[in-house]
Motif scaffolding. Structure first.
Motif, PDB file in Angstrom:
ATOM      1  N   UNK A  79     -28.169  30.090  -4.184  1.00 56.26           N
ATOM      2  CA  UNK A  79     -28.438  29.342  -2.954  1.00 56.26           C
ATOM      3  C   UNK A  79     -27.931  30.134  -1.757  1.00 56.26           C
ATOM      4  N   UNK A  80     -28.735  30.209  -0.721  1.00 54.86           N
ATOM      5  CA  UNK A  80     -28.317  30.906   0.489  1.00 54.86           C
ATOM      6  C   UNK A  80     -28.899  30.203   1.705  1.00 54.86           C
ATOM      7  N   UNK A  81     -28.266  30.438   2.837  1.00 54.04           N
ATOM      8  CA  UNK A  81     -28.741  29.926   4.113  1.00 54.04           C
ATOM      9  C   UNK A  81     -28.866  31.100   5.061  1.00 54.04           C
ATOM     10  N   UNK A  82     -30.012  31.215   5.680  1.00 51.25           N
ATOM     11  CA  UNK A  82     -30.235  32.274   6.653  1.00 51.25           C
ATOM     12  C   UNK A  82     -30.512  31.642   8.014  1.00 51.25           C
ATOM     13  N   UNK A  83     -29.613  31.862   8.950  1.00 51.07           N
ATOM     14  CA  UNK A  83     -29.759  31.340  10.310  1.00 51.07           C
ATOM     15  C   UNK A  83     -30.055  32.525  11.215  1.00 51.07           C
ATOM     16  N   UNK A  84     -31.193  32.482  11.862  1.00 54.68           N
ATOM     17  CA  UNK A  84     -31.643  33.652  12.617  1.00 54.68           C
ATOM     18  C   UNK A  84     -31.891  33.314  14.077  1.00 54.68           C
ATOM     19  N   UNK A  85     -31.033  33.853  14.909  1.00 57.03           N
ATOM     20  CA  UNK A  85     -31.216  33.827  16.368  1.00 57.03           C
ATOM     21  C   UNK A  85     -31.491  32.422  16.907  1.00 57.03           C
ATOM     22  N   UNK A  86     -30.704  31.451  16.446  1.00 58.73           N
ATOM     23  CA  UNK A  86     -30.968  30.090  16.907  1.00 58.73           C
ATOM     24  C   UNK A  86     -30.279  29.811  18.245  1.00 58.73           C
ATOM     25  N   UNK A  87     -30.929  28.987  19.030  1.00 58.12           N
ATOM     26  CA  UNK A  87     -30.348  28.429  20.244  1.00 58.12           C
ATOM     27  C   UNK A  87     -30.553  26.935  20.186  1.00 58.12           C
TER      28      UNK A  87
ATOM     29  N   UNK B 157     -33.953  24.923  19.035  1.00 59.67           N
ATOM     30  CA  UNK B 157     -34.941  25.078  20.098  1.00 59.67           C
ATOM     31  C   UNK B 157     -35.537  26.479  20.099  1.00 59.67           C
ATOM     32  N   UNK B 158     -34.790  27.428  19.569  1.00 61.10           N
ATOM     33  CA  UNK B 158     -35.279  28.786  19.349  1.00 61.10           C
ATOM     34  C   UNK B 158     -34.714  29.275  18.031  1.00 61.10           C
ATOM     35  N   UNK B 159     -35.410  30.236  17.412  1.00 64.34           N
ATOM     36  CA  UNK B 159     -34.946  30.783  16.154  1.00 64.34           C
ATOM     37  C   UNK B 159     -35.311  29.903  14.975  1.00 64.34           C
ATOM     38  N   UNK B 160     -34.784  30.239  13.811  1.00 65.25           N
ATOM     39  CA  UNK B 160     -35.124  29.482  12.603  1.00 65.25           C
ATOM     40  C   UNK B 160     -33.949  29.444  11.637  1.00 65.25           C
ATOM     41  N   UNK B 161     -33.992  28.448  10.759  1.00 69.01           N
ATOM     42  CA  UNK B 161     -33.008  28.298   9.690  1.00 69.01           C
ATOM     43  C   UNK B 161     -33.767  28.219   8.377  1.00 69.01           C
ATOM     44  N   UNK B 162     -33.494  29.132   7.459  1.00 71.91           N
ATOM     45  CA  UNK B 162     -34.183  29.172   6.173  1.00 71.91           C
ATOM     46  C   UNK B 162     -33.237  28.719   5.073  1.00 71.91           C
TER      47      UNK B 162
END
Length: 234
Positions: free
Chosen positions: A1-9, A55-60
């Protein structure tokens, strides 16, 4: 299991909670997120759970998460066993769900309270039922929002030991938030501190159970380090 948080605002105000923040989770569990009130700890958990959206970016994530809220949120008209089994009956069937619920009641040493209603449970017992419910839900990700708040220190330590024991056999990725550096050192295998706009501190913690204990020199040393970081960002 992993969480990838990319450039979120998130939170487009003069002082957004998160601004272009990235984070990868998955190697260490539990991860403990530390920070002052209002820094965005609960918001980050809700973003991971999909209850909020950046509001920006993504969470996988790819999987639904189970959640331990600050309040137990046990339905008063159901027993402890039913509070655990009912959320998973749809996916497992009634018998398997009840068997699984009873298994986790045994794991939290509450088998004898299976038929008790929430108002018949102590505060610590209710918290254990809420944690058992989260582990019973077949998700590889468990999110815990201040899971030990308002409990005295001996009970808090016993519940942290219980969660650590569950994670040893269940192999889940657990992410917990707290405002207490002592709790972060005792429980966390990785500690993050949230500050203005995102993560300001990130450290893996490789301590023996003895070194994690309240009052030990290694615990005190890491706690002091965390307090220094928290003070500088206050």
């Amino acid at each position: 299991m992993s969480i990838s948080i990319r450039n979120i605002s998130f939170g487009f105000t003069e002082k957004p909670l998160f601004k272009n923040m990235s984070l990868e989770l998955g190697d260490e569990s539990p991860v403990v997120i530390l920070g002052a009130s209002g820094c965005g700890k609960t918001t980050l958990l809700r973003l991971m759970a999909g209850l909020l959206h950046p509001e920006e970016g993504c969470i996988e994530i790819g999987e639904k998460a189970s959640f331990v809220f600050q309040e137990n949120r046990l339905l008063p008209w159901y027993t402890a066993l039913e509070n655990i089994s009912l959320p998973i009956e749809g996916s497992l069937g009634k018998k398997e769900a009840r068997d699984r619920a009873m298994y986790f009641l045994r794991r939290v040493s509450l088998e004898e309270k299976a038929g008790s209603y929430p108002d018949e449970l102590s505060g610590g017992q209710g918290r254990r039922v809420a944690i058992a419910r989260a582990f019973a839900y077949p998700s590889p990700l468990i999110l815990m929002d201040e899971p030990f708040q308002s409990l005295d220190i001996p009970l808090r330590i016993r519940l942290m030991d219980m969660v650590s024991s569950l994670l040893t056999t269940e192999k889940r990725l657990a992410v917990a938030v707290t405002h207490d550096p002592r709790e972060a050192v005792y429980l966390g295998r990785r500690i993050l501190i949230l500050g203005k706009g995102g993560i300001v501190f990130d450290q893996a913690v490789d301590l023996s159970p003895e070194d994690r204990a309240y009052g030990s020199s290694p615990h005190a040393g890491l706690e002091k380090k965390l307090l220094e970081v928290l003070y500088t960002i206050a």
